[in-house]
Scaffold this motif. Structure first.
Motif, mmCIF file in Angstrom:
data_model
loop_
_atom_site.group_PDB
_atom_site.id
_atom_site.type_symbol
_atom_site.label_atom_id
_atom_site.label_comp_id
_atom_site.label_asym_id
_atom_site.label_seq_id
_atom_site.Cartn_x
_atom_site.Cartn_y
_atom_site.Cartn_z
ATOM 1 N N ALA A 42 29.130 37.743 54.427
ATOM 2 C CA ALA A 42 30.033 38.703 53.787
ATOM 3 C C ALA A 42 31.335 38.024 53.372
ATOM 4 O O ALA A 42 31.879 38.300 52.288
ATOM 5 N N HIS A 43 31.831 37.135 54.196
ATOM 6 C CA HIS A 43 33.067 36.419 53.866
ATOM 7 C C HIS A 43 32.864 35.521 52.648
ATOM 8 O O HIS A 43 33.730 35.457 51.760
ATOM 9 N N ASP A 44 31.718 34.833 52.589
ATOM 10 C CA ASP A 44 31.420 33.983 51.421
ATOM 11 C C ASP A 44 31.307 34.821 50.149
ATOM 12 O O ASP A 44 31.788 34.413 49.082
ATOM 13 N N LEU A 45 30.664 35.988 50.262
ATOM 14 C CA LEU A 45 30.534 36.864 49.101
ATOM 15 C C LEU A 45 31.895 37.365 48.641
ATOM 16 O O LEU A 45 32.155 37.474 47.437
ATOM 17 N N CYS A 46 32.763 37.654 49.597
ATOM 18 C CA CYS A 46 34.123 38.076 49.261
ATOM 19 C C CYS A 46 34.861 36.972 48.509
ATOM 20 O O CYS A 46 35.582 37.231 47.537
ATOM 21 N N GLU A 47 34.684 35.730 48.949
ATOM 22 C CA GLU A 47 35.302 34.602 48.250
ATOM 23 C C GLU A 47 34.731 34.442 46.845
ATOM 24 O O GLU A 47 35.453 34.110 45.898
ATOM 25 N N ASN A 48 33.418 34.699 46.695
ATOM 26 C CA ASN A 48 32.806 34.623 45.367
ATOM 27 C C ASN A 48 33.400 35.678 44.433
ATOM 28 O O ASN A 48 33.675 35.404 43.259
ATOM 29 N N TYR A 49 33.585 36.890 44.956
ATOM 30 C CA TYR A 49 34.195 37.941 44.157
ATOM 31 C C TYR A 49 35.620 37.549 43.755
ATOM 32 O O TYR A 49 36.057 37.824 42.627
ATOM 33 N N ARG A 50 36.329 36.930 44.672
ATOM 34 C CA ARG A 50 37.693 36.496 44.369
ATOM 35 C C ARG A 50 37.689 35.461 43.241
ATOM 36 O O ARG A 50 38.518 35.517 42.331
ATOM 37 N N ASP A 51 36.740 34.515 43.289
ATOM 38 C CA ASP A 51 36.637 33.522 42.215
ATOM 39 C C ASP A 51 36.303 34.182 40.886
ATOM 40 O O ASP A 51 36.818 33.777 39.828
ATOM 41 N N VAL A 52 35.433 35.188 40.925
ATOM 42 C CA VAL A 52 35.079 35.906 39.699
ATOM 43 C C VAL A 52 36.310 36.592 39.112
ATOM 44 O O VAL A 52 36.529 36.571 37.890
ATOM 45 N N MET A 53 37.140 37.194 39.977
ATOM 46 C CA MET A 53 38.331 37.883 39.489
ATOM 47 C C MET A 53 39.340 36.900 38.901
ATOM 48 O O MET A 53 39.987 37.190 37.895
ATOM 49 N N VAL A 54 39.468 35.731 39.530
ATOM 50 C CA VAL A 54 40.358 34.706 38.975
ATOM 51 C C VAL A 54 39.850 34.254 37.606
ATOM 52 O O VAL A 54 40.626 34.107 36.649
ATOM 53 N N SER A 55 38.541 34.044 37.495
ATOM 54 C CA SER A 55 37.950 33.651 36.206
ATOM 55 C C SER A 55 38.123 34.753 35.167
ATOM 56 O O SER A 55 38.360 34.470 33.983
#
Length: 365
Positions: A275-288
Motif C-alpha cells: 500500500a505504501h509503494d502504491l501511494c508513492e506511485n500515485y504521488r509520482d503520477v500526480m507530480v507527472s
C-alpha cells in the motif's frame, strides 16, 4: 445536483482547497486538543470460544466489567467516545492512564505501545467520499489484554469490521478457534486491506483528472490536481506509520502474542508495504500530471507566440515598403509613375506569400 457540484468552484477558497490545506497540514502535537464527548455511546460485546458465541448490546459501561475474567474471548466495541466512560473502562481493565489519554486524543500518529501487560494499537480507518472526492479518516484504538479486546471508535455509524463479525457468528470459523491476538491481527488486516479500496477510488479520480488535463488545460484542472495531491498527503500520513507499527508488533516479545500469530502479522506487513509503494506511485503520477499541465500551458503559450511572430514577419515587408515610399525625398523611383502604387502594393502582397511558402517548406508551422 450538478449545479450544486459546480457552484463551489465559484468560491476561490473552495477552488484551491485552502481550508482543506489548513486541516491537513496545521497539526501541532504539542497543543492539547480537547475532544468533545459524543452525544451517545454504544457498547457491543462479542463473547465467544470454540463452542459458543454471544452478541450483546450493553446499556452502561459497568455492564462490560463482567467480561474481564470470564475465561472466554471477549471483544468489547465502543462506538462514540465519552471521556468519563473511557476512564471507567481504563480503570477496571487495567489500562494505563497514558493509553486512556491517547484513546481520547485527536489527530494522533498511528503507533503501538505496550504498557503494564496491555497491548495498544492506534491507527486510522480510511474511507473514500465519492461525492466530494476526498479521503476521510476515523481514529480507532485497539486494546489487547488477556483474553479480551476493546476497540474505541469515533463514528458509531460505520466501520470495516462487518466481515469479522460474520466470521465470529460462524461455528467452525478459524477466528473462533484462536485467541484474542488473532482477533487483533484480523482487525489490523481488514483495516489495511480497506486502504486499497480507498486508493482504488482515489486512482479512478486521478485517471479522470489526467484525461481532463490532456483534453483541456485550465485553472479548474490545476485546482483538481492540487486537491488530489492533498488527499495523497492524508494517505501517506496514515499508511507510512502503520508500516512502522506492524514492524514493532512483529518484533515484540509480549506474552499476549502467540508465536503462531506473528506470521500473520508479517502478512499484514507485506500488505502495508504494498500500500505504501502504491501511494508513492500515485504521488509520482500526480507530480507527472502537474508537469504535464505546466508543459501544456507553455506549449499553448509557444503556439500563440509563434502565430504572433509569423504575423509580425508577414507584415514587416509592407511596413518597410510603406516606410520607404513615405520618406520626404524629391526623387524616389516610381514615385511619379502611374504604375508605382500598384508595384508597391504587389510587392507588399507577393513578398509575404513567398515568406509563407518558405516558412512552410522549413517546417516552422
Amino acid at each position: 445536483m450538478k449545479a450544486k457540484r459546480y457552484i463551489r468552484y465559484l468560491i476561490p477558497s473552495s477552488l484551491f482547497g485552502t481550508q482543506r490545506t489548513k486541516k491537513i497540514v496545521n497539526v501541532n502535537p504539542t497543543v492539547q486538543t480537547h475532544r468533545q464527548d459524543a452525544k451517545e455511546s454504544f457498547l457491543t460485546v462479542y463473547d465467544y470460544n470454540e463452542e459458543g458465541f454471544t452478541e450483546d448490546k450493553l446499556q452502561t459501561v459497568e455492564d462490560s466489567f463482567r467480561f474481564l475474567d470470564n475465561q472466554h474471548i471477549s471483544w468489547i466495541n465502543v462506538e462514540g467516545l465519552i471521556k468519563a466512560d473511557v476512564e471507567k473502562m481504563a480503570a477496571h481493565f487495567g489500562i494505563h492512564p497514558l493509553i486512556a489519554e491517547d484513546i481520547l486524543s485527536i489527530s494522533q500518529r498511528p503507533k503501538m505501545d505496550e504498557v503494564e501487560g496491555i497491548f495498544y494499537c492506534l491507527l486510522n480507518m480510511l474511507y473514500f467520499n465519492k461525492e466530494h472526492g476526498c479521503v476521510e479518516t476515523e481514529q480507532i484504538s485497539i486494546v489487547l489484554g488477556n483474553k479480551f479486546i476493546i476497540t474505541f471508535q469515533e463514528d458509531p455509524e460505520r466501520d470495516v469490521f462487518n466481515p469479522i463479525r460474520e466470521k465470529l457468528r460462524m461455528h467452525y470459523s478459524k477466528l473462533r478457534q484462536r485467541g484474542a491476538d488473532y482477533l487483533c491481527y484480523s482487525m489490523l488486516d481488514i483495516i489495511v486491506d480497506n486502504y486499497f479500496l480507498v486508493m482504488e477510488g482515489l486512482g479512478e479520480k486521478i485517471e479522470e483528472v489526467e484525461e481532463e488535463v490532456i483534453r483541456n488545460t485550465n485553472t479548474l484542472a490545476l485546482a483538481k490536481i492540487t486537491q488530489l495531491r492533498k488527499e495523497l498527503i492524508i494517505l501517506k500520513r496514515n499508511i507510512a506509520p502503520v508500516r512502522d507499527m506492524i514492524t514493532s508488533i512483529i518484533r515484540s516479545e509480549s506474552e499476549l502474542l502467540d508465536e503462531r500469530t506473528i506470521k500473520y502479522f508479517k502478512d499484514v506487513y507485506d500488505h502495508i508495504v504494498q500500500a505504501h509503494d502504491l501511494c508513492e506511485n500515485y504521488r509520482d503520477v500526480m507530480v507527472s500530471m502537474q508537469d504535464l499541465y505546466i508543459n501544456n500551458v507553455n506549449l499553448r503559450m509557444n503556439e500563440v507566440m509563434k502565430v504572433m511572430a509569423i504575423v509580425t514577419c508577414l507584415l514587416a515587408p509592407a511596413t518597410v515598403i510603406g516606410g520607404i515610399f513615405g520618406m520626404n525625398f524629391q526623387e524616389i523611383p516610381l514615385l511619379h509613375n502611374h504604375i508605382g502604387f500598384w508595384v508597391a502594393v504587389g510587392a507588399m502582397l507577393l513578398i509575404p506569400v513567398w515568406m509563407l511558402r518558405m516558412f512552410r517548406k522549413r517546417g516552422w508551422f
